[in-house]
Design a protein around this motif. Sequence first.
Motif, PDB file in Angstrom:
ATOM      1  N   LEU A  20      65.307 -24.964  90.476  1.00  0.00           N
ATOM      2  CA  LEU A  20      65.464 -23.632  89.891  1.00  0.00           C
ATOM      3  C   LEU A  20      64.266 -22.742  90.202  1.00  0.00           C
ATOM      4  N   GLN A  21      63.066 -23.307  90.159  1.00  0.00           N
ATOM      5  CA  GLN A  21      61.878 -22.505  90.449  1.00  0.00           C
ATOM      6  C   GLN A  21      61.783 -22.149  91.926  1.00  0.00           C
ATOM      7  N   ARG A  22      62.211 -23.065  92.794  1.00  0.00           N
ATOM      8  CA  ARG A  22      62.243 -22.745  94.217  1.00  0.00           C
ATOM      9  C   ARG A  22      63.239 -21.635  94.490  1.00  0.00           C
ATOM     10  N   LYS A  23      64.381 -21.678  93.826  1.00  0.00           N
ATOM     11  CA  LYS A  23      65.402 -20.641  93.988  1.00  0.00           C
ATOM     12  C   LYS A  23      64.863 -19.282  93.561  1.00  0.00           C
ATOM     13  N   GLU A  32      51.589 -13.199  97.855  1.00  0.00           N
ATOM     14  CA  GLU A  32      51.541 -13.515  96.429  1.00  0.00           C
ATOM     15  C   GLU A  32      51.184 -14.963  96.158  1.00  0.00           C
ATOM     16  N   SER A  33      51.018 -15.771  97.202  1.00  0.00           N
ATOM     17  CA  SER A  33      50.666 -17.169  97.001  1.00  0.00           C
ATOM     18  C   SER A  33      49.335 -17.288  96.284  1.00  0.00           C
ATOM     19  N   LEU A  34      49.255 -18.201  95.301  1.00  0.00           N
ATOM     20  CA  LEU A  34      48.058 -18.406  94.479  1.00  0.00           C
ATOM     21  C   LEU A  34      47.615 -17.119  93.799  1.00  0.00           C
ATOM     22  N   ARG A  37      50.285 -12.260  90.465  1.00  0.00           N
ATOM     23  CA  ARG A  37      51.418 -11.370  90.695  1.00  0.00           C
ATOM     24  C   ARG A  37      52.707 -12.150  90.871  1.00  0.00           C
ATOM     25  N   LEU A  38      52.593 -13.332  91.479  1.00  0.00           N
ATOM     26  CA  LEU A  38      53.772 -14.170  91.651  1.00  0.00           C
ATOM     27  C   LEU A  38      54.352 -14.540  90.292  1.00  0.00           C
ATOM     28  N   ILE A  39      53.496 -14.954  89.356  1.00  0.00           N
ATOM     29  CA  ILE A  39      53.965 -15.328  88.019  1.00  0.00           C
ATOM     30  C   ILE A  39      54.594 -14.124  87.325  1.00  0.00           C
ATOM     31  N   TRP A  40      53.997 -12.947  87.488  1.00  0.00           N
ATOM     32  CA  TRP A  40      54.508 -11.740  86.845  1.00  0.00           C
ATOM     33  C   TRP A  40      55.927 -11.421  87.318  1.00  0.00           C
ATOM     34  N   HIS A  41      56.158 -11.521  88.622  1.00  0.00           N
ATOM     35  CA  HIS A  41      57.496 -11.250  89.152  1.00  0.00           C
ATOM     36  C   HIS A  41      58.497 -12.322  88.702  1.00  0.00           C
ATOM     37  N   LEU A  42      58.045 -13.574  88.669  1.00  0.00           N
ATOM     38  CA  LEU A  42      58.954 -14.653  88.297  1.00  0.00           C
ATOM     39  C   LEU A  42      59.361 -14.584  86.831  1.00  0.00           C
ATOM     40  N   PHE A 212      50.816 -23.208  87.514  1.00  0.00           N
ATOM     41  CA  PHE A 212      50.391 -22.181  88.464  1.00  0.00           C
ATOM     42  C   PHE A 212      50.448 -22.717  89.891  1.00  0.00           C
ATOM     43  N   LEU A 213      49.930 -23.926  90.094  1.00  0.00           N
ATOM     44  CA  LEU A 213      49.966 -24.534  91.419  1.00  0.00           C
ATOM     45  C   LEU A 213      51.408 -24.805  91.857  1.00  0.00           C
ATOM     46  N   LEU A 214      52.243 -25.212  90.914  1.00  0.00           N
ATOM     47  CA  LEU A 214      53.633 -25.511  91.241  1.00  0.00           C
ATOM     48  C   LEU A 214      54.363 -24.277  91.747  1.00  0.00           C
ATOM     49  N   GLN A 215      54.145 -23.139  91.088  1.00  0.00           N
ATOM     50  CA  GLN A 215      54.812 -21.910  91.528  1.00  0.00           C
ATOM     51  C   GLN A 215      54.373 -21.524  92.939  1.00  0.00           C
ATOM     52  N   SER A 216      53.084 -21.663  93.225  1.00  0.00           N
ATOM     53  CA  SER A 216      52.584 -21.338  94.564  1.00  0.00           C
ATOM     54  C   SER A 216      53.129 -22.305  95.607  1.00  0.00           C
ATOM     55  N   ALA A 217      53.253 -23.594  95.233  1.00  0.00           N
ATOM     56  CA  ALA A 217      53.817 -24.576  96.158  1.00  0.00           C
ATOM     57  C   ALA A 217      55.279 -24.278  96.433  1.00  0.00           C
ATOM     58  N   MET A 218      56.038 -23.932  95.390  1.00  0.00           N
ATOM     59  CA  MET A 218      57.449 -23.619  95.563  1.00  0.00           C
ATOM     60  C   MET A 218      57.643 -22.363  96.398  1.00  0.00           C
ATOM     61  N   GLN A 219      56.691 -21.435  96.319  1.00  0.00           N
ATOM     62  CA  GLN A 219      56.796 -20.185  97.059  1.00  0.00           C
ATOM     63  C   GLN A 219      56.397 -20.343  98.510  1.00  0.00           C
TER      64      GLN A 219
END
Length: 316
Positions: A20-23, A32-34, A37-42, A212-219
């Motif tokens: 789901l997070q990768r999607k 936006e990696s690391l 801003r990535l978290i804000w959009h997600l 935080f690391l997981l979101q950047s890895a998925m992105q």
Amino acid sequence: MLTVLLALLAAVANALASVLQRKAARDRPESESLSLRLIWHLLHRPVWLAGILSIIAGFLLQATALSHGELSVVQPVLVMELPATLLLASLVFKSRLGLREWGASALMAAGLAGLLFFLSPSSGSTTDVGGLLWAVASGVNVAVVAALVVWASFAGPGARKAALLGVATGCTFGFTAALIKGLTVQFTQGFAALFTSWQLYAMIVTGAGAMFLLQSAMQAARLLATQPGLTMADPVVAIMWGVFVFGEVVRGGVYIVLSVVAAAVVATGVVLLTRSPLLTDESGRNEHGRGEHGQGEHGQAEQGPSGHGQRGRNDR
């Protein structure tokens, strides 16, 4: 049996969270990696929030399993997250998994299961761990994660960066599991002891860092690049915590040799998976199909598989 069942359910919940997070994150730009801003959009995407709920469910199942069993038993069972993730991803992203992917996943699962069986760790104790040992072990764990993040920041966009961030995330989750295990003793002494324990607040910080690391890895790239290192690093780090910090006793003699063989099987599975056409851009497919007029997900023409001039976010 209850411990294994709870750990298996936690693995499925974590797998669903990864998909789901990768999607949710796959169309975010590389810049936006690391980045926060990535978290804000997600945060504005329901599918990402559903992934967070799955993570919470997985955490609660994992914590319950850790309260009933050893750290070096619970975490290796979570390796089943990888085949569960591959299956769910193939359904969500409409991609086909070939013999290489299934075979490599089976090797990883069998190798980690063999590692757990041959070591056969006995119950340790978190009450006998002194403050100095906690500090040294925590410092080493944090240093490894930091080194991996720095390495990833210089790796450039694509599968390599995603793989490094996946390993860093797995190491962080392993550390978080060790802190949870430390909290199980405090919980038996009542809520007052729980909320005055430093492990609780350290767990909150490391859990947030892992997210935080997981979101950047998925992105950074597709799941097949991120998931192997993430899935493997978690139980390996947990076993090291269980043996070297919590005093869980493992079998020696020939079983050490067999454990090394099992670890080699895991490494073989990883190598096979990382050489998959789905990781090396040879498949010519995106997780969600090609865009209109032969364009990628950002509307730009996709490059060939040579690796030169490719966009790091094509996600083939």
